[in-house]
Design a protein around this motif. Structure first.
Motif, short mmCIF file in Angstrom:
data_model
loop_
_atom_site.label_atom_id
_atom_site.label_comp_id
_atom_site.label_asym_id
_atom_site.label_seq_id
_atom_site.Cartn_x
_atom_site.Cartn_y
_atom_site.Cartn_z
N LEU A 27 10.92 0.78 -3.51
CA LEU A 27 11.50 1.03 -4.82
C LEU A 27 11.41 -0.21 -5.71
O LEU A 27 11.26 -0.10 -6.93
CB LEU A 27 12.96 1.47 -4.67
N TYR A 28 11.50 -1.39 -5.10
CA TYR A 28 11.39 -2.64 -5.85
C TYR A 28 10.03 -2.74 -6.53
O TYR A 28 9.92 -3.12 -7.70
CB TYR A 28 11.62 -3.82 -4.91
N ILE A 29 8.99 -2.38 -5.79
CA ILE A 29 7.64 -2.42 -6.37
C ILE A 29 7.45 -1.31 -7.39
O ILE A 29 6.93 -1.53 -8.49
CB ILE A 29 6.58 -2.30 -5.25
N GLN A 30 7.92 -0.10 -7.05
CA GLN A 30 7.67 1.07 -7.90
C GLN A 30 8.45 1.02 -9.21
O GLN A 30 7.96 1.52 -10.24
CB GLN A 30 8.02 2.34 -7.13
N THR A 31 9.63 0.44 -9.19
CA THR A 31 10.48 0.47 -10.40
C THR A 31 10.51 -0.84 -11.16
O THR A 31 10.92 -0.86 -12.33
CB THR A 31 11.93 0.85 -10.03
N LEU A 32 10.06 -1.94 -10.55
CA LEU A 32 10.10 -3.24 -11.23
C LEU A 32 8.71 -3.85 -11.41
O LEU A 32 8.24 -4.02 -12.54
CB LEU A 32 11.02 -4.20 -10.46
N ARG A 33 8.06 -4.16 -10.32
CA ARG A 33 6.80 -4.90 -10.42
C ARG A 33 5.67 -4.05 -11.00
O ARG A 33 4.88 -4.53 -11.82
CB ARG A 33 6.39 -5.43 -9.05
N LEU A 34 5.56 -2.79 -10.58
CA LEU A 34 4.46 -1.96 -11.05
C LEU A 34 4.53 -1.71 -12.56
O LEU A 34 3.53 -1.94 -13.26
CB LEU A 34 4.43 -0.64 -10.28
N PRO A 35 5.66 -1.24 -13.11
CA PRO A 35 5.70 -1.06 -14.57
C PRO A 35 5.56 -2.36 -15.34
O PRO A 35 5.00 -2.38 -16.44
CB PRO A 35 7.06 -0.40 -14.81
N ARG A 36 6.06 -3.47 -14.78
CA ARG A 36 5.92 -4.76 -15.44
C ARG A 36 4.46 -5.15 -15.55
O ARG A 36 3.99 -5.60 -16.61
CB ARG A 36 6.70 -5.81 -14.65
N GLN A 73 4.26 6.43 -0.46
CA GLN A 73 4.49 6.94 0.88
C GLN A 73 5.78 6.42 1.49
O GLN A 73 6.11 6.72 2.62
CB GLN A 73 3.31 6.54 1.79
N GLY A 74 6.53 5.62 0.73
CA GLY A 74 7.79 5.10 1.24
C GLY A 74 8.82 5.00 0.14
O GLY A 74 8.47 4.90 -1.05
N HIS A 75 10.10 5.02 0.52
CA HIS A 75 11.16 5.01 -0.48
C HIS A 75 12.33 4.11 -0.07
O HIS A 75 13.47 4.36 -0.47
CB HIS A 75 11.68 6.44 -0.71
N ASP A 76 12.05 3.07 0.73
CA ASP A 76 13.14 2.14 1.05
C ASP A 76 13.27 1.10 -0.06
O ASP A 76 12.66 1.22 -1.13
CB ASP A 76 12.90 1.48 2.42
N LYS A 77 14.08 0.08 0.17
CA LYS A 77 14.38 -0.90 -0.87
C LYS A 77 13.14 -1.60 -1.38
O LYS A 77 12.96 -1.77 -2.60
CB LYS A 77 15.40 -1.92 -0.33
N ASN A 78 12.27 -2.04 -0.49
CA ASN A 78 11.07 -2.76 -0.91
C ASN A 78 10.11 -1.87 -1.69
O ASN A 78 9.49 -2.30 -2.67
CB ASN A 78 10.35 -3.35 0.31
N TYR A 107 0.84 -1.21 0.00
CA TYR A 107 0.00 0.00 0.00
C TYR A 107 0.87 1.26 0.00
O TYR A 107 0.60 2.22 -0.74
CB TYR A 107 -0.92 -0.01 1.22
N GLU A 108 1.91 1.28 0.83
CA GLU A 108 2.79 2.45 0.88
C GLU A 108 3.50 2.67 -0.44
O GLU A 108 3.69 3.81 -0.88
CB GLU A 108 3.80 2.27 2.01
N ALA A 109 3.88 1.58 -1.10
CA ALA A 109 4.59 1.71 -2.37
C ALA A 109 3.66 2.23 -3.46
O ALA A 109 4.04 3.10 -4.25
CB ALA A 109 5.18 0.36 -2.78
N LEU A 110 2.42 1.69 -3.52
CA LEU A 110 1.49 2.11 -4.56
C LEU A 110 1.00 3.55 -4.35
O LEU A 110 0.62 4.22 -5.32
CB LEU A 110 0.29 1.17 -4.60
#
Length: 339
Positions: free
Chosen positions: A61-70, A54-59, A48-51
């Motif tokens: 960024l992993y969702i925001q830069t890899l899983r979400l665009p994929r 609201q957060g910018h740690d490793k997890n 939820y925080e990634a989508l």
């Protein structure tokens, strides 16, 4: 009698509303599954925080830069391929037609690979334009070989399959000659969205939005493709112009999708048939449902492809081929038996 007709319309409206709602819900569930589960363990709170950024740690960024665009790429490409398949079937009046079967995807693939191997240093946008050129040449070659006449639609299928295998063989030959990129290109050639990033989305988005707008504006004219050419011409419509626009739209939708994710097979073929079985041939309902189911199917196919050789990624084309090949055989036997 009037009340009965009104009741039937109300029941059909409710059925369509339920069908579209259920399909959209499936898409949302697939989207959430795709961005949550994979190689890394992600909690619902982190998701939820990634989508919501609201957060910018490793997890995050992993969702925001890899899983979400994929996941978004899978949805966009699935919609494009499904609509391209629907248009191909309408244009050729062949229930077994698709850009994949008719050599359009193979033409786009060999053009993109040629640019990467021979020209080199081709940008992502340049690859998309190469995909357009290859798709157009593949379609032109198939239509030229098929010729005209009463058996044109049969010859289109035979010529399309022949050209598809010819161009696919040439593509694999180009890849083998370039040993430095063989592994990555072979992965792409099967069909994959695993390397998709925001750059790919920004590249394909104009063609996606433009294609949907043209499709929507031309939808009343595309309905004439359901009629015999003589009937449509008798109504004063320019059938050849409408068919030409349809083919150009297929080239844009399929060519850009192949340039980004490779020639993903069978989405173009099976999704229009699933949608047609649910709502019939009313194009104003069939087209949006086809788009919705196309995005949903490819999102789920990409999600399940991650667990074939877990923790390593597998091409999404493996899953679509496993679903589509038996479906294609079923359709071929069914249509052959009908004839």
């Amino acid at each position: 009698m009037i009340n009965k007709v009104q009741l039937e319309k109300q029941n059909r409206t409710r059925s369509l509303l339920f069908l579209f709602s259920a399909s959209f819900l499936l898409l949302v569930i697939g989207f959430l599954c795709s961005v949550k589960w994979g190689q890394a363990q992600i909690s619902w709170r982190v998701l939820y925080e990634a989508l919501t950024y609201q957060g910018h740690d490793k997890n995050h960024l992993y969702i925001q830069t890899l899983r979400l665009p994929r996941t978004l790429t899978a949805g966009i490409v699935g919609i494009q391929l499904a609509l391209a398949g629907l248009l191909t079937q309408l244009t050729t009046k062949n229930p077994l037609a698709s850009p994949h079967v008719f050599g359009i995807n193979a033409g786009a693939a060999i053009a993109v690979v040629f640019g990467l191997v021979v020209i080199k240093n081709v940008s992502l946008t340049g690859s998309v334009y190469l995909g357009f050129i290859g798709a157009a040449l593949g379609a032109l070659l198939v239509w030229t070989l098929a010729g005209t006449g009463s058996k044109q639609y049969v010859r289109l299928a035979l010529a399309g399959i022949t050209i598809h295998f010819l161009l696919s063989s040439l593509t694999e030959g180009l890849i083998i000659l370039n040993q430095q990129t063989t592994d990555s290109m072979m992965f792409w050639l099967v069909g994959s969205v695993s390397q998709a990033a925001w750059k790919e989305i920004s590249t394909i988005l104009p063609f996606f939005i433009g294609g949907l707008l043209v499709f929507g504006l031309m939808l009343p004219s595309f309905r004439l493709l359901l009629l015999d050419d003589e009937v449509a011409a008798g109504l004063g419509q320019r059938v050849l112009v409408i068919r030409a626009i349809s083919v150009l739209l297929v080239i844009v939708l399929a060519g850009s999708a192949v340039a980004i994710c490779g020639p993903i097979g069978f989405i173009c073929l099976i999704v229009p048939h699933i949608a047609r079985a649910l709502v019939g041939n009313q194009l104003h309902v069939l087209a949006p449902l086809t788009a919705l189911l196309g995005g949903t199917l490819l999102v789920y196919a990409d999600f399940f492809s991650r667990f074939i050789a877990f923790p390593y990624d597998s091409p999404v084309g493996i899953v679509t081929a496993a679903i589509g090949a038996p479906f294609f055989i079923y359709l071929a036997r069914k249509k052959g038996g009908a004839r």
